[in-house]
Write a protein that holds these residues in place. Structure first.
Motif, PDB file in Angstrom:
ATOM      1  N   GLU A  32     -15.545 -20.935   4.069  1.00 14.07           N
ATOM      2  CA  GLU A  32     -16.560 -20.290   4.851  1.00 14.07           C
ATOM      3  C   GLU A  32     -16.483 -19.764   6.135  1.00 14.07           C
ATOM      4  N   MET A  33     -15.961 -20.561   7.090  1.00 12.20           N
ATOM      5  CA  MET A  33     -16.151 -20.272   8.378  1.00 12.20           C
ATOM      6  C   MET A  33     -15.089 -19.024   8.525  1.00 12.20           C
ATOM      7  N   GLN A  34     -13.773 -18.863   7.797  1.00 12.71           N
ATOM      8  CA  GLN A  34     -13.010 -18.048   7.872  1.00 12.71           C
ATOM      9  C   GLN A  34     -13.573 -16.402   7.396  1.00 12.71           C
ATOM     10  N   ASP A  35     -14.337 -16.626   6.235  1.00 16.22           N
ATOM     11  CA  ASP A  35     -15.126 -15.585   5.620  1.00 16.22           C
ATOM     12  C   ASP A  35     -16.019 -14.808   6.912  1.00 16.22           C
ATOM     13  N   ARG A  36     -16.602 -15.733   7.328  1.00 12.96           N
ATOM     14  CA  ARG A  36     -17.760 -15.274   8.212  1.00 12.96           C
ATOM     15  C   ARG A  36     -17.036 -14.603   9.722  1.00 12.96           C
TER      16      ARG A  36
END
Length: 281
Positions: A263-267
Motif C-alpha cells: 500500500e505504501m509503495q503504491d501511494r
C-alpha cells in the motif's frame, strides 16, 4: 649643409629603431592584439538541461493526495492548524530554482505520518559536460548508495530459485528518514495499482520503469527497542536535469503492527507519477 645632414641622419636612425621594435606581419612580427594561445577554433558548449527553474513543491501535492498519504490530516479539529498541515513546511534553501522541498506531517490514533518531497535541479559547471549528463552521474551515485538487491528471476523465466525475500529485510534507504502514517482502507484508487497482486519478491527495492528518464524505489522497515516498527518508502526519479525524491514514512502507534509495504509503495509511486506529469507541463 652639415646641419641638414645631421638632422636627416638622426631621423633615419629613429625610423630604423622603431621598425625593429614594432615589427610587422610582413617580417613575422607579432601584433599587439594577437593571441598566441588561440588556435582559431571554438569548442561548442554542452547543451543546457531542459529545466531552468523548479516547480513549487508545497503546492505540487494536492489535498486529495495528502488525504490519501497522510490519514488523519483532515481530522485536525482546529481549522487553522488543519490548513497549515495541508500547506506543508518548505525546506530552507538559498536558491529555490536549484533546490526546493516540502514536508507534511499528520498524527492519528493509529499512526504518525510524514511525507517529504524534494526537487533538485542539476547544473554542470563544466562546459564540456551537459546538465543532463551531470544529473545522470549524480543519480547513478544515489542509486548505488541505495544498494538495491539484484533483480530476481521468476520460475516462468526458467529459474526455480526465485527469491521471496521480504522488503523489510532490505537495507535502510540512504535518504534521510521521515515518519509516516498507518495505511488506512483508502486503496480505493480508480486506476490500477502498480502493486496489485505483487508478491513479496516483487515488492523488494528495485528499479522502476515508465517514470521519468530513470527511477528506483527503496523500502526499509526498522524498529528501535520496544517501539513500533517504522517503514520508509523512498521513490527517486530523474527527468532531464531535475532529480525528484519522495520519502513516505509510517509508524503505527501500536507495537507489533507492521506498516503495509504494498500500500505504501503504491501511494508513493502514484505521487511520483503526478510530480513527473507536473514537471512535463
Amino acid at each position: 649643409m652639415q646641419r641638414k645632414a645631421y638632422v636627416s641622419g638622426v631621423a633615419a636612425l629613429l625610423a630604423a629603431l622603431l621598425a625593429g621594435c614594432t615589427g610587422s606581419s610582413d617580417d613575422g612580427g607579432t601584433a599587439d592584439d594577437s593571441n598566441p594561445g588561440d588556435s582559431g577554433t571554438a569548442t561548442a558548449a554542452a547543451e543546457p538541461g531542459r529545466y531552468a527553474t523548479l516547480i513549487e513543491p508545497c503546492g505540487a501535492v494536492g489535498q486529495e493526495t495528502l488525504d490519501l498519504l497522510l490519514p488523519g490530516i483532515g481530522q485536525v479539529t482546529d481549522e487553522d492548524q488543519r490548513e497549515k498541515a495541508y500547506e506543508g513546511t518548505p525546506t530552507i534553501t538559498y536558491d529555490t530554482d536549484r533546490k526546493a522541498g516540502c514536508r507534511w506531517k499528520s498524527e492519528s490514533s493509529e499512526a504518525t505520518n510524514r511525507l517529504f518531497v524534494d526537487f533538485a535541479r542539476v547544473v554542470s559547471y563544466d562546459t564540456s559536460v551537459s546538465d543532463d549528463s551531470e544529473a545522470e552521474q549524480l543519480f547513478a551515485t544515489r542509486q548505488e548508495a541505495a544498494d538495491l538487491p539484484e533483480p530476481t528471476v521468476s520460475e516462468s523465466d526458467g529459474d526455480a530459485g526465485t527469491s521471496s525475500a521480504d522488503p523489510s529485510d532490505s537495507p535502510t534507504s540512504s535518504a534521510s528518514p521521515s515518519v509516516s502514517a498507518s495505511p488506512s482502507p483508502s486503496s480505493s484508487a480508480s486506476s490500477a495499482s502498480p502493486t496489485d497482486g505483487a508478491t513479496p519478491a516483487e515488492l523488494q527495492p528495485r528499479l522502476l520503469d515508465d517514470l521519468g528518464d530513470e527511477a528506483f524505489l527503496d523500502d526499509a522497515l526498522s524498529s528501535s527497542g520496544s517501539t513500533a516498527q517504522q517503514r520508509t518508502v523512498t521513490v527517486a526519479f530523474r527527468t532531464s536535469n531535475v532529480i525528484v525524491t519522495i520519502e513516505y514514512e509510517e509508524q503505527p502507534t501500536t507495537v507489533g503492527v507492521v506498516p503495509d509495504s504494498a500500500e505504501m509503495q503504491d501511494r508513493a509511486q502514484k505521487l511520483a507519477a503526478q510530480l513527473a506529469d507536473a514537471l512535463a507541463e
